[in-house]
Design a protein around this motif. Sequence first.
Motif, PDB file in Angstrom:
ATOM      1  N   SER A 117       0.867  -1.133  -0.162  1.00 49.25           N
ATOM      2  CA  SER A 117       0.010   0.154   0.118  1.00 49.25           C
ATOM      3  C   SER A 117       0.870   1.322   0.292  1.00 49.25           C
ATOM      4  N   ALA A 118       0.009   2.054  -0.418  1.00 42.39           N
ATOM      5  CA  ALA A 118       0.979   3.727  -0.663  1.00 42.39           C
ATOM      6  C   ALA A 118       0.093   4.356  -0.126  1.00 42.39           C
ATOM      7  N   PRO A 119      -0.273   4.398   1.273  1.00 42.17           N
ATOM      8  CA  PRO A 119      -0.591   5.676   1.852  1.00 42.17           C
ATOM      9  C   PRO A 119      -0.388   6.697   2.159  1.00 42.17           C
ATOM     10  N   LEU A 120      -1.575   8.029   2.283  1.00 44.67           N
ATOM     11  CA  LEU A 120      -0.607   9.271   2.372  1.00 44.67           C
ATOM     12  C   LEU A 120       0.391   9.554   3.727  1.00 44.67           C
ATOM     13  N   ILE A 121       0.660   9.917   3.906  1.00 45.22           N
ATOM     14  CA  ILE A 121       1.736  10.432   5.429  1.00 45.22           C
ATOM     15  C   ILE A 121       0.065  11.723   5.974  1.00 45.22           C
ATOM     16  N   ARG A 122      -0.486  11.352   6.563  1.00 46.60           N
ATOM     17  CA  ARG A 122      -2.056  12.476   7.531  1.00 46.60           C
ATOM     18  C   ARG A 122      -0.928  13.593   8.303  1.00 46.60           C
ATOM     19  N   GLU A 123       0.077  12.726   9.310  1.00 45.33           N
ATOM     20  CA  GLU A 123       0.021  13.325  10.533  1.00 45.33           C
ATOM     21  C   GLU A 123       0.899  12.761  10.233  1.00 45.33           C
ATOM     22  N   PRO A 124       2.735  13.568  11.681  1.00 37.37           N
ATOM     23  CA  PRO A 124       3.400  12.121  11.928  1.00 37.37           C
ATOM     24  C   PRO A 124       3.267  10.924  13.083  1.00 37.37           C
ATOM     25  N   ILE A 125       3.832  10.320  12.684  1.00 34.87           N
ATOM     26  CA  ILE A 125       3.827   8.869  13.319  1.00 34.87           C
ATOM     27  C   ILE A 125       5.050   9.259  14.066  1.00 34.87           C
ATOM     28  N   LEU A 126       5.014   8.938  15.699  1.00 33.06           N
ATOM     29  CA  LEU A 126       5.954   9.137  16.386  1.00 33.06           C
ATOM     30  C   LEU A 126       5.930   8.236  17.785  1.00 33.06           C
ATOM     31  N   GLY A 127       5.576   6.912  17.232  1.00 36.87           N
ATOM     32  CA  GLY A 127       4.836   6.509  18.250  1.00 36.87           C
ATOM     33  C   GLY A 127       5.960   4.629  18.187  1.00 36.87           C
ATOM     34  N   GLY A 128       6.884   4.971  16.929  1.00 34.03           N
ATOM     35  CA  GLY A 128       7.386   3.827  17.092  1.00 34.03           C
ATOM     36  C   GLY A 128       6.445   2.378  16.150  1.00 34.03           C
ATOM     37  N   SER A 129       5.189   2.548  15.963  1.00 31.84           N
ATOM     38  CA  SER A 129       4.465   1.560  15.723  1.00 31.84           C
ATOM     39  C   SER A 129       2.967   2.350  14.474  1.00 31.84           C
ATOM     40  N   GLY A 130       2.163   1.070  14.107  1.00 35.48           N
ATOM     41  CA  GLY A 130       1.908   1.964  13.239  1.00 35.48           C
ATOM     42  C   GLY A 130       1.378  -0.254  12.650  1.00 35.48           C
TER      43      GLY A 130
END
Length: 538
Positions: free
Chosen positions: A317-330
């Motif tokens: 998949s190639a999703p848009l980065i909506r906001e910073p992901i800071l937790g080290g997980s996704g």
Amino acid sequence: MLSFTRWKATLILMTAFAVMLLATPNLMPQSWVDKLPRALRTHMTLGLDLQGGVDLRLQVDSDEVRRTLLEHLRDDVRRVLRDARLQVQNIGFQGNAVVVRLREGQNGDLALTELRKIPQAIGGAFSTTGQFDSEVSRSGDVFTVAATDAGIRDKISRAVTQSIEVVRRRIDQLGTTEPVIQRQGLDRILLQVPGEKDPRRLKDILGQTAKLEFRLVDQSMTPEQAISGRPPADSAILYEEVKEGNRVVQQIPYVIQRRVIVSGEELIDAQAAFNAQQAEWVVSFRFNASGGRKFAQTTTENVNRPFAIVLDNKVISAPLIREPILGGSGQISGRFTAESSANLALLLRAGALPAPLTVVEERTVGASLGQDSITSGTRAAIIGSIFVLVYIFATYGLFGLFANIAVIVNVVMMFGLLSLIGATLTLPGIAGIVLTVGMAVDSNVLIFERIREESRAGRSVIASIDGGFTKAMGTIMDANVTQLLTSIILFFLGTGPVKGFALTLGLGIITTMFTAITFTRYLVVLWLRWFKPARVPM
């Protein structure tokens, strides 16, 4: 030799009883075993020849290993020339070598010196130190840096070793017990999975390299423009596959940057989960500290840009980065089913293969064949053991009865030790058990014949029995220690069935020495104390 204090007798009986108790879960229904304390859930696993399963021969893609080696070599060549501020006109591959041409006016002597500083690959995958003049050659502004045949073989060998560990982790994640994973030749792996009922899923799990990468999508041109022309030098065209069942119905192109932001090597966990809001299966992941920092930095600097999740050079998949992901997980989403999400999570937890594996040979052993092996092997073992026990009883009378009791205790103790270590029982293992019965009887025969000799020499009952045990002990120890050393050598140098035979034989020798030296002697001592015989009854 005939003196037993109370604590010695208690220790002998408790040891025999405790080890024999370890074998009882093999006779219980699984529902009973599940209720036992964890320490008592000891059992043996039946091997491939007894319960059926899957037998695979896997081959590591040596061409892919060589290609990867050359790509790393090319990257090293680019790096050292760039650091030396030397401009490259073009660079490419020729056989097992990287060929680079400098622009006109560049310092060729400096380039040759810097290329010879490239660190050697592990095991000498290529040598540019000047030790081998053919490894770095120059013709004007053209330089050739070659990988040696010995180095390529070493790289393939290391790839096989790494693949074995990855395969082992993947099989362990499936919950399969006691798989056989062995190296065969330069680039092949033998895999036997007893009890496996779904060979297709097993091959799917092993067939994926599972090389996960997070990369940015190149927005300097559209995929259509890249396909009709040429993508940027630092980007490549990758596809997302849309499937209906197992059939690919559409391929969506993307222009993906070659630079890997975060790789799957920095994952520390991956689990399949159901996203109730989107009503779809996803794979939740978590990075280590280093991966988490890089992931957070990239998502912070590239908000509203697409971020591609690539698995084995295919876009999931190639999703848009909506906001910073800071937790080290996704989460990874991509039209998953419950099974495919669980499989992907398993692959990511187990790690990526260094190169693709190909199934070059497959054999499936059915349960009926395994049952036939169990029946035949068990029948042979029982018939052989009965003949031995009857012969010993007929030959030595009451002492033969003592020997038979000790042999039965010996076999049950051996099953207890096999259950304690969770060993896999195979047909060669059954052969080792039958041989152990013969060895246990042999030890008793040595003792009883010595007792006969002492009795015929006119000694008293107690003196004859004591002399028989004392004089036979040295021979018994020598014979059993020699056999034990042989079984140890077989276990460490042998493979597959030989290991199973050596394991049961070695444990059988240990239990035989225990029963012959202590248990049989204790039974004879009890008989002497209770009946006080006037002569030796044989």
